[in-house]
Design a protein around this motif. Structure first.
Motif, PDB file in Angstrom:
ATOM      1  N   ASP A 495       0.554  -1.438   0.112  1.00  0.00           N
ATOM      2  CA  ASP A 495       0.017   0.166   0.262  1.00  0.00           C
ATOM      3  C   ASP A 495       1.127   1.408   0.058  1.00  0.00           C
ATOM      4  O   ASP A 495       0.256   2.240  -0.872  1.00  0.00           O
ATOM      5  CB  ASP A 495      -0.948   0.177   1.107  1.00  0.00           C
ATOM      6  CG  ASP A 495      -1.793  -1.077   1.480  1.00  0.00           C
ATOM      7  OD1 ASP A 495      -1.886  -1.677  -0.134  1.00  0.00           O
ATOM      8  OD2 ASP A 495      -2.311  -1.110   2.010  1.00  0.00           O
ATOM      9  N   GLY A 496       2.022   1.741   0.812  1.00  0.00           N
ATOM     10  CA  GLY A 496       2.927   2.098   0.769  1.00  0.00           C
ATOM     11  C   GLY A 496       3.177   2.875  -0.623  1.00  0.00           C
ATOM     12  O   GLY A 496       3.204   3.894  -0.325  1.00  0.00           O
ATOM     13  N   MET A 497       3.261   1.896  -1.961  1.00  0.00           N
ATOM     14  CA  MET A 497       4.446   2.477  -2.995  1.00  0.00           C
ATOM     15  C   MET A 497       3.022   3.083  -3.685  1.00  0.00           C
ATOM     16  O   MET A 497       2.746   3.553  -4.306  1.00  0.00           O
ATOM     17  CB  MET A 497       4.309   1.166  -3.762  1.00  0.00           C
ATOM     18  CG  MET A 497       4.887   0.209  -3.202  1.00  0.00           C
ATOM     19  SD  MET A 497       5.676  -1.515  -3.753  1.00  0.00           S
ATOM     20  CE  MET A 497       5.976  -1.748  -5.008  1.00  0.00           C
ATOM     21  N   PHE A 498       1.991   3.061  -3.154  1.00  0.00           N
ATOM     22  CA  PHE A 498       0.333   3.619  -4.167  1.00  0.00           C
ATOM     23  C   PHE A 498       0.420   4.865  -3.291  1.00  0.00           C
ATOM     24  O   PHE A 498       0.126   5.722  -3.996  1.00  0.00           O
ATOM     25  CB  PHE A 498       0.040   2.978  -3.935  1.00  0.00           C
ATOM     26  CG  PHE A 498      -0.915   2.101  -5.066  1.00  0.00           C
ATOM     27  CD1 PHE A 498      -1.536   2.294  -6.078  1.00  0.00           C
ATOM     28  CD2 PHE A 498      -0.461   0.742  -4.823  1.00  0.00           C
ATOM     29  CE1 PHE A 498      -1.707   1.407  -7.453  1.00  0.00           C
ATOM     30  CE2 PHE A 498      -1.047  -0.714  -5.691  1.00  0.00           C
ATOM     31  CZ  PHE A 498      -1.089  -0.110  -6.533  1.00  0.00           C
ATOM     32  N   VAL A 499       0.767   5.140  -2.241  1.00  0.00           N
ATOM     33  CA  VAL A 499       0.780   6.525  -1.295  1.00  0.00           C
ATOM     34  C   VAL A 499       2.107   7.092  -1.844  1.00  0.00           C
ATOM     35  O   VAL A 499       1.877   8.685  -2.681  1.00  0.00           O
ATOM     36  CB  VAL A 499       1.012   6.034   0.397  1.00  0.00           C
ATOM     37  CG1 VAL A 499       1.470   7.674   0.487  1.00  0.00           C
ATOM     38  CG2 VAL A 499      -0.060   5.652   0.929  1.00  0.00           C
ATOM     39  N   ALA A 500       3.552   6.394  -2.001  1.00  0.00           N
ATOM     40  CA  ALA A 500       4.327   6.719  -2.721  1.00  0.00           C
ATOM     41  C   ALA A 500       3.731   7.619  -4.290  1.00  0.00           C
ATOM     42  O   ALA A 500       4.292   9.069  -4.995  1.00  0.00           O
ATOM     43  CB  ALA A 500       5.328   5.672  -2.862  1.00  0.00           C
ATOM     44  N   ALA A 501       3.225   7.339  -5.103  1.00  0.00           N
ATOM     45  CA  ALA A 501       3.025   7.295  -5.680  1.00  0.00           C
ATOM     46  C   ALA A 501       2.047   8.057  -6.401  1.00  0.00           C
ATOM     47  O   ALA A 501       2.138   9.717  -7.177  1.00  0.00           O
ATOM     48  CB  ALA A 501       2.481   6.366  -6.730  1.00  0.00           C
ATOM     49  N   ALA A 502       0.991   8.499  -5.628  1.00  0.00           N
ATOM     50  CA  ALA A 502      -0.102   9.760  -5.134  1.00  0.00           C
ATOM     51  C   ALA A 502       0.782  10.841  -4.713  1.00  0.00           C
ATOM     52  O   ALA A 502       0.307  12.303  -5.319  1.00  0.00           O
ATOM     53  CB  ALA A 502      -0.804   9.294  -4.503  1.00  0.00           C
ATOM     54  N   ARG A 503       1.845  10.814  -3.495  1.00  0.00           N
ATOM     55  CA  ARG A 503       2.539  12.214  -3.406  1.00  0.00           C
ATOM     56  C   ARG A 503       3.768  12.651  -4.852  1.00  0.00           C
ATOM     57  O   ARG A 503       3.371  13.257  -4.906  1.00  0.00           O
ATOM     58  CB  ARG A 503       3.363  11.895  -1.780  1.00  0.00           C
ATOM     59  CG  ARG A 503       2.456  12.031  -1.684  1.00  0.00           C
ATOM     60  CD  ARG A 503       3.537  11.903   0.438  1.00  0.00           C
ATOM     61  NE  ARG A 503       2.592  11.492   1.435  1.00  0.00           N
ATOM     62  CZ  ARG A 503       1.871  11.760   1.992  1.00  0.00           C
ATOM     63  NH1 ARG A 503       1.847  13.378   1.665  1.00  0.00           N
ATOM     64  NH2 ARG A 503       1.588  12.196   2.679  1.00  0.00           N
ATOM     65  N   ALA A 504       3.847  11.781  -5.304  1.00  0.00           N
ATOM     66  CA  ALA A 504       4.628  11.882  -6.331  1.00  0.00           C
ATOM     67  C   ALA A 504       3.762  12.620  -7.819  1.00  0.00           C
ATOM     68  O   ALA A 504       4.314  14.115  -8.375  1.00  0.00           O
ATOM     69  CB  ALA A 504       5.486  10.462  -7.161  1.00  0.00           C
ATOM     70  N   LEU A 505       2.792  12.078  -7.881  1.00  0.00           N
ATOM     71  CA  LEU A 505       2.205  12.851  -8.678  1.00  0.00           C
ATOM     72  C   LEU A 505       1.522  14.657  -8.505  1.00  0.00           C
ATOM     73  O   LEU A 505       1.562  15.368  -9.261  1.00  0.00           O
ATOM     74  CB  LEU A 505       1.151  11.830  -8.861  1.00  0.00           C
ATOM     75  CG  LEU A 505      -0.021  12.440 -10.194  1.00  0.00           C
ATOM     76  CD1 LEU A 505      -0.196  12.474 -11.558  1.00  0.00           C
ATOM     77  CD2 LEU A 505      -1.421  11.256 -10.396  1.00  0.00           C
ATOM     78  N   SER A 506       1.321  14.246  -8.237  1.00  0.00           N
ATOM     79  CA  SER A 506       0.312  15.367  -6.561  1.00  0.00           C
ATOM     80  C   SER A 506       2.393  16.850  -6.956  1.00  0.00           C
ATOM     81  O   SER A 506       1.506  17.981  -6.974  1.00  0.00           O
ATOM     82  CB  SER A 506       0.193  15.198  -5.218  1.00  0.00           C
ATOM     83  OG  SER A 506       0.305  16.944  -4.545  1.00  0.00           O
TER      84      SER A 506
END
Length: 574
Positions: A495-506
């Motif tokens: 799940d942490g990989m998706f949070v990291a993806a979200a923050r990067a996209l943001s």
């Protein structure tokens, strides 16, 4: 032909590929066919003399001709058929065309037009792509997986067709979704098309109109349920693990009663994720983080109403909680700021129908939460969505219930009374299922709303300015996640990989620099966004211990090496 993805240009920029095929065998292979662009040498050496018009076209000439033909189509469904036909003939030309016209064509090859194509799948079927694994053939799944032409599959997208977008059970017609998703893996992140495999698990359909349709191509049987369904899925996953042990398996458009169950059951056995849950959650979180930055109020101080409580809202809620915890809240405090509304009204602990839905139980508000609420005049029964908004006074409103027009003028104006910059995301797909139209939302909030939608909308002219509406589209997340997994060699998806993806996209949101700009990058920037997301995902995989550590420079080189560019190879006889 099993090593397409390992090919890189030589010193002169040319890719050489030896092929064992000749003549029409090459012309009938989409990954090899160049149409009128075959050179004189290739035509002579590969048995193509006389099979093509004499002029040797450049790729640019082909693109001009192909786009001219595309523009002559008069409906979106005709445009979809034209593009899928091109994909079935010449994949390099197909992806080059999409690259040149991505903003125009992305809605055609995926949402919203892929929904209409899936509804009519059995009537517009042209030629096979991917695998169709029907329940009666469960004993032959491994053989089916070995029947595909390319052996080095790295990404599988699979559906059972039960919950296609907001359109429901489309049976075998759901195949349009994994085909479209994998085209986006290639277009947006450069995952080589020869390493991707779309699969439909045909376990029947409960859509009576399909069962009654004489042209329906699927298994004519009610949907298999319960233990039989679970056993079939287990046979499928076990066969995938034997044939493709290093593959990424993405679950797509499964009904909510199966989506979370399958993810939980298999996430620790192979590299797998559910894009409807985790991908939707991440891309929505990215937009919310950008909107919170524009509004000047951090996420952990927001009050959120979610209209809908299916797989996508499950993922969005979990991602928001993870981000709020990062900002200092406890998980319980974060969940308390999220109010779910399903088809039976507000999700609260006093309801007796939640016992078999753990997600709703986890997010249920206290049973007495509505005791002091004000009701609308003459109202009775469960609180309406408008009443819930009036009492909760949310600063964020997300629609994922596929109920068009649910965000009414009265509801939105009530929300806007209490919030300076209301954040409103009607993200249901396709466009026909959207909870509101951006132009209306801007009018009803005096231009103050921060908006993102699930389907594409044209910019809105309001108060002498043109406002671009960002698309909360998973295309900004899942291709980059897949790229990051492959580049890092991750063994599992966290799940942490998706949070990291979200923050990067943001961080790439144009609105962070211009409050009137889109909350999401332009689709023309999607490959850059995918690379940015991939690096964040790969680093998080290493931090979480599911991938071996390496230097940041090496990781970036791996990402770049995997990003295939559509260009013709020089074909040589084997």
């Amino acid at each position: 032909m099993s090593t397409f993805h390992d090919l890189h240009p030589g010193p002169d920029g040319t890719i050489n590929l030896r092929v064992p095929l000749r003549g029409h065998q090459i012309l009938d292979t989409p990954m090899l066919n160049k149409g009128s662009a075959f050179s004189e040498e290739e035509r002579r050496d590969l048995g193509l003399l006389g099979l093509l018009p004499p002029h040797i076209a450049t790729l640019e000439e082909q693109l001009t001709r192909t786009y001219e033909n595309y523009c002559q189509k008069t409906t979106d469904l005709e445009r979809y058929l034209f593009l899928t036909g091109l994909q079935d003939r010449n994949e390099v030309l197909f992806y080059c065309l999409l690259h040149e016209h991505i903003t125009e064509m992305l809605p055609i090859i995926y949402t919203p037009i892929v929904g209409a194509a899936s509804q009519h799948y059995s009537h517009i079927y042209r030629r096979p792509r991917g695998l169709y694994i029907a329940y009666p053939d469960a004993a032959n799944i491994e053989q089916m997986l070995r029947n595909i032409p390319y052996s080095e599959i790295r990404v599988i997208v699979v559906t059972d067709g039960e919950r296609i977008l907001g359109l429901g059970d489309l049976g075998i017609g759901g195949m349009g979704i994994p085909i479209g998703k994998l085209a986006l893996y290639t277009l947006c992140a450069g995952i080589h098309p020869a390493t991707t495999l779309p699969i439909t698990l045909d376990v029947g359909t409960n859509n009576q109109s399909l069962l009654d349709d004489p042209l329906y191509l699927g298994w004519r049987h009610p949907r298999v349920r319960g233990a039989e369904y679970a056993a079939f899925i287990e046979q499928f996953v076990a066969a995938v693990m034997r044939v493709f042990p290093d593959v990424i398996l993405q679950w797509e458009d499964f009904a909510k009663q199966n989506a979370a169950t399958l993810l939980d059951r298999y996430r620790d056995r192979l590299c797998t994720f559910n894009d409807d849950i985790q991908g939707t959650g991440a891309v929505t979180l990215a937009g919310l983080l950008a909107a919170c930055d524009v509004a000047g109020v951090p996420l952990h101080q927001q009050r959120i109403v979610m209209y809908g409580a299916g797989s996508s809202v499950h993922g969005i809620s979990d991602q928001i909680v993870a981000a709020m915890v990062d900002e200092g809240l406890t998980p319980d405090a974060a969940r308390a700021q999220i109010w779910l509304v399903d088809s039976r009204g507000l999700v609260h602990a006093g309801r007796t129908d939640l016992s078999d839905e753990p997600f709703k139980v986890a997010y249920a508000q206290p049973a007495n939460c509505t005791d002091e609420w004000v009701r609308a005049e003459d109202a009775s029964g469960p609180f309406s969505l408008t009443e819930i908004v009036a009492n909760v006074r949310p600063s964020i409103l997300i629609g994922a219930a596929a109920q068009p027009g649910a965000f009414t003028e009265a509801l939105v104006r009530e929300m806007a009374r209490h919030v300076q910059r209301p954040i409103i995301f009607p993200i249901s797909n396709p466009t026909s299922k959207s909870e509101a139209i951006p132009a209306d939302l801007l009018t009803w909030t005096d231009g103050r709303a921060l908006i993102a939608t699930g389907s594409p909308y044209t910019p809105v002219f309001y108060d002498n300015r043109l406002i671009t509406i960002g698309q909360c589209n998973n295309v900004f997340i899942f291709p980059g996640v897949g790229l990051g997994i492959l580049a890092s060699g991750a063994q599992r998806v966290t799940d942490g990989m998706f949070v990291a993806a979200a923050r990067a996209l943001s961080t790439l949101s144009p609105a962070r620099h211009d409050p009137h700009a889109s909350l999401y990058p332009a689709q023309t920037e999607v490959r850059h966004a995918s690379r940015h997301v991939a690096l964040a995902v790969a680093h998080e995989a290493q931090r979480a211990g599911v991938a071996a550590a390496c230097a940041a420079e090496e990781l970036a080189q791996r990402v770049d090496a995997l990003m295939w560019e559509p260009r013709y190879a020089r074909l040589l006889p084997a």
